[in-house]
Design a protein around this motif. Structure first.
Motif, PDB file in Angstrom:
ATOM      1  N   PRO A   1       0.835  -1.200   0.184  1.00  8.79           N
ATOM      2  CA  PRO A   1       0.182   0.073   0.039  1.00  8.79           C
ATOM      3  C   PRO A   1       0.972   1.492   0.805  1.00  8.79           C
ATOM      4  O   PRO A   1       2.217   0.702   0.258  1.00  8.79           O
ATOM      5  N   VAL A   2       0.371   2.286  -0.301  1.00 10.70           N
ATOM      6  CA  VAL A   2       0.892   3.701  -0.848  1.00 10.70           C
ATOM      7  C   VAL A   2       1.394   4.176   1.593  1.00 10.70           C
ATOM      8  O   VAL A   2       2.351   4.508   0.909  1.00 10.70           O
ATOM      9  N   ARG A   3       0.749   3.324   1.960  1.00  8.49           N
ATOM     10  CA  ARG A   3       1.049   3.606   3.157  1.00  8.49           C
ATOM     11  C   ARG A   3       2.450   3.413   3.991  1.00  8.49           C
ATOM     12  O   ARG A   3       3.398   3.862   4.719  1.00  8.49           O
ATOM     13  N   ASP A   4       2.539   2.540   3.207  1.00  9.13           N
ATOM     14  CA  ASP A   4       4.474   1.925   3.809  1.00  9.13           C
ATOM     15  C   ASP A   4       5.076   3.420   2.809  1.00  9.13           C
ATOM     16  O   ASP A   4       6.215   2.833   3.809  1.00  9.13           O
ATOM     17  N   ASP A   5       5.146   3.283   1.472  1.00  8.54           N
ATOM     18  CA  ASP A   5       6.143   4.368   1.647  1.00  8.54           C
ATOM     19  C   ASP A   5       5.543   5.759   2.384  1.00  8.54           C
ATOM     20  O   ASP A   5       7.539   6.114   2.840  1.00  8.54           O
ATOM     21  N   HIS A   6       5.122   6.418   3.120  1.00 15.80           N
ATOM     22  CA  HIS A   6       5.387   7.071   4.280  1.00 15.80           C
ATOM     23  C   HIS A   6       6.065   6.545   5.044  1.00 15.80           C
ATOM     24  O   HIS A   6       6.796   7.334   5.750  1.00 15.80           O
ATOM     25  N   GLN A   7       5.484   5.756   5.368  1.00 10.22           N
ATOM     26  CA  GLN A   7       6.188   5.508   6.779  1.00 10.22           C
ATOM     27  C   GLN A   7       7.669   5.346   6.761  1.00 10.22           C
ATOM     28  O   GLN A   7       7.978   5.391   7.319  1.00 10.22           O
ATOM     29  N   ALA A   8       7.740   4.636   5.070  1.00 12.19           N
ATOM     30  CA  ALA A   8       9.424   5.012   5.063  1.00 12.19           C
ATOM     31  C   ALA A   8       9.938   5.494   5.288  1.00 12.19           C
ATOM     32  O   ALA A   8      11.175   6.116   5.394  1.00 12.19           O
TER      33      ALA A   8
ATOM     34  N   TRP B   1      15.552  15.681  11.174  1.00 11.70           N
ATOM     35  CA  TRP B   1      15.354  16.118  11.180  1.00 11.70           C
ATOM     36  C   TRP B   1      14.260  15.660  11.806  1.00 11.70           C
ATOM     37  O   TRP B   1      13.119  14.933  11.682  1.00 11.70           O
ATOM     38  N   ARG B   2      14.139  16.298  13.119  1.00 14.17           N
ATOM     39  CA  ARG B   2      12.982  15.588  13.783  1.00 14.17           C
ATOM     40  C   ARG B   2      11.996  16.494  13.795  1.00 14.17           C
ATOM     41  O   ARG B   2      10.698  16.633  15.158  1.00 14.17           O
ATOM     42  N   ARG B   3      12.092  17.875  13.560  1.00 10.98           N
ATOM     43  CA  ARG B   3      10.731  19.089  13.893  1.00 10.98           C
ATOM     44  C   ARG B   3      10.690  19.383  12.393  1.00 10.98           C
ATOM     45  O   ARG B   3      11.265  19.470  11.763  1.00 10.98           O
ATOM     46  N   VAL B   4       9.275  18.866  11.729  1.00 11.11           N
ATOM     47  CA  VAL B   4       8.611  19.134  10.298  1.00 11.11           C
ATOM     48  C   VAL B   4       7.274  20.010  10.234  1.00 11.11           C
ATOM     49  O   VAL B   4       6.646  20.077  11.259  1.00 11.11           O
ATOM     50  N   MET B   5       7.518  21.043   9.030  1.00 14.50           N
ATOM     51  CA  MET B   5       6.465  21.479   9.165  1.00 14.50           C
ATOM     52  C   MET B   5       5.623  20.750   8.080  1.00 14.50           C
ATOM     53  O   MET B   5       6.371  20.242   6.898  1.00 14.50           O
ATOM     54  N   VAL B   6       4.412  20.567   7.565  1.00  6.03           N
ATOM     55  CA  VAL B   6       3.746  19.815   6.267  1.00  6.03           C
ATOM     56  C   VAL B   6       2.595  20.727   5.781  1.00  6.03           C
ATOM     57  O   VAL B   6       1.557  21.475   6.687  1.00  6.03           O
ATOM     58  N   VAL B   7       2.829  21.141   4.320  1.00 13.40           N
ATOM     59  CA  VAL B   7       2.333  22.026   4.035  1.00 13.40           C
ATOM     60  C   VAL B   7       1.760  21.543   2.139  1.00 13.40           C
ATOM     61  O   VAL B   7       2.979  20.233   1.809  1.00 13.40           O
TER      62      VAL B   7
ATOM     63  N   ALA C   1      -2.109  11.462   1.984  1.00 16.69           N
ATOM     64  CA  ALA C   1      -0.530  11.457   1.672  1.00 16.69           C
ATOM     65  C   ALA C   1      -0.184  11.809   3.354  1.00 16.69           C
ATOM     66  O   ALA C   1       0.991  11.388   4.117  1.00 16.69           O
ATOM     67  N   ALA C   2      -0.667  12.957   3.201  1.00 13.37           N
ATOM     68  CA  ALA C   2       0.151  14.293   4.173  1.00 13.37           C
ATOM     69  C   ALA C   2      -0.356  13.567   5.470  1.00 13.37           C
ATOM     70  O   ALA C   2       0.445  13.361   6.685  1.00 13.37           O
ATOM     71  N   LYS C   3      -1.967  13.008   6.022  1.00 12.22           N
ATOM     72  CA  LYS C   3      -1.753  12.247   7.149  1.00 12.22           C
ATOM     73  C   LYS C   3      -0.933  11.393   7.384  1.00 12.22           C
ATOM     74  O   LYS C   3      -0.891  10.829   8.482  1.00 12.22           O
ATOM     75  N   SER C   4      -1.118  10.926   6.339  1.00  8.48           N
ATOM     76  CA  SER C   4      -0.871   9.326   6.826  1.00  8.48           C
ATOM     77  C   SER C   4       0.454   9.705   7.192  1.00  8.48           C
ATOM     78  O   SER C   4       1.604   9.117   7.601  1.00  8.48           O
ATOM     79  N   PHE C   5       2.019  10.178   6.434  1.00 11.44           N
ATOM     80  CA  PHE C   5       3.678  10.820   6.620  1.00 11.44           C
ATOM     81  C   PHE C   5       3.111  10.937   8.255  1.00 11.44           C
ATOM     82  O   PHE C   5       4.027  10.384   8.651  1.00 11.44           O
ATOM     83  N   ILE C   6       2.629  12.254   8.542  1.00  8.21           N
ATOM     84  CA  ILE C   6       2.485  12.977  10.225  1.00  8.21           C
ATOM     85  C   ILE C   6       2.255  11.131  10.692  1.00  8.21           C
ATOM     86  O   ILE C   6       2.637  11.609  11.941  1.00  8.21           O
ATOM     87  N   GLU C   7       1.381  10.344  10.766  1.00  7.46           N
ATOM     88  CA  GLU C   7       0.568   9.369  11.648  1.00  7.46           C
ATOM     89  C   GLU C   7       2.256   8.614  11.690  1.00  7.46           C
ATOM     90  O   GLU C   7       2.660   8.570  12.958  1.00  7.46           O
ATOM     91  N   ALA C   8       2.276   8.327  10.744  1.00  7.65           N
ATOM     92  CA  ALA C   8       4.375   7.732  10.690  1.00  7.65           C
ATOM     93  C   ALA C   8       5.000   8.329  11.316  1.00  7.65           C
ATOM     94  O   ALA C   8       6.304   7.985  12.497  1.00  7.65           O
TER      95      ALA C   8
ATOM     96  N   ALA D   1      12.372  20.979   8.683  1.00  4.74           N
ATOM     97  CA  ALA D   1      12.427  20.256   6.793  1.00  4.74           C
ATOM     98  C   ALA D   1      11.121  21.096   6.452  1.00  4.74           C
ATOM     99  O   ALA D   1      10.105  20.662   8.389  1.00  4.74           O
ATOM    100  N   LEU D   2      10.522  21.955   5.719  1.00  8.10           N
ATOM    101  CA  LEU D   2       9.571  21.406   4.770  1.00  8.10           C
ATOM    102  C   LEU D   2       8.798  20.746   4.145  1.00  8.10           C
ATOM    103  O   LEU D   2       9.495  19.708   3.106  1.00  8.10           O
ATOM    104  N   VAL D   3       7.529  19.588   4.811  1.00 12.15           N
ATOM    105  CA  VAL D   3       7.553  18.580   3.493  1.00 12.15           C
ATOM    106  C   VAL D   3       6.343  18.926   3.134  1.00 12.15           C
ATOM    107  O   VAL D   3       5.331  19.019   3.766  1.00 12.15           O
ATOM    108  N   LEU D   4       6.336  18.615   1.644  1.00 11.82           N
ATOM    109  CA  LEU D   4       5.282  19.478   0.760  1.00 11.82           C
ATOM    110  C   LEU D   4       4.877  18.058   0.233  1.00 11.82           C
ATOM    111  O   LEU D   4       5.329  17.212  -0.173  1.00 11.82           O
ATOM    112  N   ALA D   5       3.194  18.590   0.474  1.00 13.41           N
ATOM    113  CA  ALA D   5       1.869  16.841  -0.522  1.00 13.41           C
ATOM    114  C   ALA D   5       2.013  18.211  -1.300  1.00 13.41           C
ATOM    115  O   ALA D   5       0.832  18.243  -1.792  1.00 13.41           O
ATOM    116  N   SER D   6       2.760  18.301  -2.516  1.00 13.62           N
ATOM    117  CA  SER D   6       2.619  18.943  -3.913  1.00 13.62           C
ATOM    118  C   SER D   6       3.295  18.858  -4.775  1.00 13.62           C
ATOM    119  O   SER D   6       4.267  18.134  -4.553  1.00 13.62           O
TER     120      SER D   6
END
Length: 421
Positions: A171-178, A188-194, A204-211, A252-257
């Protein structure tokens, strides 16, 4: 290298009895990928191999119908043909296989009625799991789902007939977990997701945040939601995001874009002007974009992490080289799913099937998820001996278990920052 050509086989029965009669038949053969049906037909005729002990249970491969999916069907069939050729290279052939086209809103039970010998169905990509679960339960058959990812998996946990559903890709969530794991490894232990609200990226953003949070990472936000939805045309909102980044100072800035999208371009300009943190080198960027967009991401003044290859199996490299040599193009995960599907059909139509959890014959009862992956020819020999095996998968690890998605290996690329000047 020019792609190989497959000559039609006069012994094939697919064109005669696999394509349903009716007015759409003529329209179908006018489609740009109609030649792929003929190639498919040449591959999948009824070819009993008496010396090998092959049985011939009926297998149906379903593909989505419509002009929007012609390219996807073509790439799947290219992978399927290569898989079938590998089977023939081991001295065997696929048993009786039929092709059907299915509209997204068609009931597969109706499309497959009138075939009492049916034991194995290959569902189209992103299939309706509820419909195929009901089909498996009613007809007491097994369903292979070659390409089921993302939102199409949401109903899996609610299904009663999961023990008859077999998934071939992770599943795609495996990519986000990895990705979350790799981000933590970079320090990079503190991020902002945009994300850009005009694009599909919130899942994708929520899946990454959860992991990321499970791993101990911290997601910064001045907004009620952890995912910052920013319209690049809203100057005030964009300015506020820039200020938030300066004040919070994430690693880090995490971009779901999309890399080429307007939000990414606006933020790129702002960071080049030193407006997002401690100069152009900060923060680093993490892309949640799919691997097919990786070529759109070039080096910048800051570090970047991006997905190079979605989760896939140990046989990917050999498959990829063979596919490119055969067709003159690089494969994707859908092609790998087609490749594995053809080989699974070969293994599933050999000798007596083992019993399922319900006690009935299961065409995929031969899968041993715990054993070492085996190359195709050895797997076929072991199957002829009545043994359970695990195939060396291209699309996943092939640690297949009914009702569960398999795993794989995800590959990332870290793009180093450009030096000064």
């Amino acid at each position: 290298m020019a792609p190989s050509q497959a000559a039609p086989s006069s012994g094939s029965s697919l064109a005669a009895d696999s394509i349903a009669s009716g007015s759409w038949r003529q329209r179908f053969f006018k489609a740009p990928w109609r030649s792929w049906l003929m190639i498919f037909a040449s591959l999948l005729g009824c070819q009993a191999v008496s010396a090998s002990g092959l049985l011939s249970p009926s297998v149906v491969v379903l593909l989505p119908k419509g002009s929007a999916v012609e390219g996807a069907n073509e790439i799947f069939l290219k992978g399927f043909q290569l898989g079938e050729e590998k089977v023939r290279g081991c001295g065997l052939s696929l048993a009786s296989v039929k092709l059907r086209l299915l509209n997204l809103d068609d009931d597969p039970a109706l499309a497959l009625s009138g075939n009492p010998r049916l034991k194995l169905v290959v569902a189209p990509p992103a299939a309706d799991l509820r419909a195929f679960s009901a089909l498996a339960s009613k007809r007491n058959l097994s369903v292979v789902l070659p390409y089921q990812r993302g939102a199409s998996l949401r109903s899996l946990g609610e299904l009663d007939a999961r023990s008859r559903l077999w998934f071939l890709v992770a599943p795609v969530r495996d990519d986000h977990q990895a990705m979350a794991q790799r981000v933590m490894e970079q320090g990079w232990r503190r991020v902002m997701v945009v994300r850009d609200p005009s694009e599909l990226g919130v899942a994708a953003a929520k899946s990454f945040i959860e992991a990321f949070q499970i791993l101990g990472g911290r997601v910064e936000s001045y907004e009620p939601e952890l995912v910052q939805s920013v319209n690049p045309d809203d100057g005030e909102r964009l300015k506020r995001l820039q200020q938030d980044l300066v004040w919070l100072g994430p690693d880090a800035l995490v971009l779901a874009s999309r890399p080429s999208g307007p939000l990414a371009q606006a933020l790129k300009k702002a960071q080049m002007d030193g407006l997002l943190g401690r100069g152009p080198q900060h923060p680093a960027w993490v892309w949640l974009a799919s691997s097919d967009l990786a070529s759109d991401i070039g080096p910048e003044a800051w570090e970047q992490l991006l997905l190079k290859q979605s989760s896939r199996g140990p046989g990917w490299q050999k498959f990829s080289e063979s596919f490119e040599q055969h067709w003159g193009q690089a494969p994707d995960l859908l092609a790998a799913a087609g490749f594995d599907t053809a080989r699974i059909i070969a293994l599933s139509t050999m000798s007596a099937s083992l019993a399922s959890a319900e006690g009935s014959a299961d065409p995929l009862g031969w899968v041993d998820a715990e054993s070492e992956p085996q190359p195709l020819c050895k797997a076929l020999r072991l199957r002829l001996e009545g043994k359970q095996v695990r195939l060396e998968g291209a699309a996943s690890s092939f640690a297949l278990r009914a009702g569960q998605t398999p795993s794989g290996t995800t590959v990332f690329t870290r793009v180093s920052a450009l030096g000064p000047g």
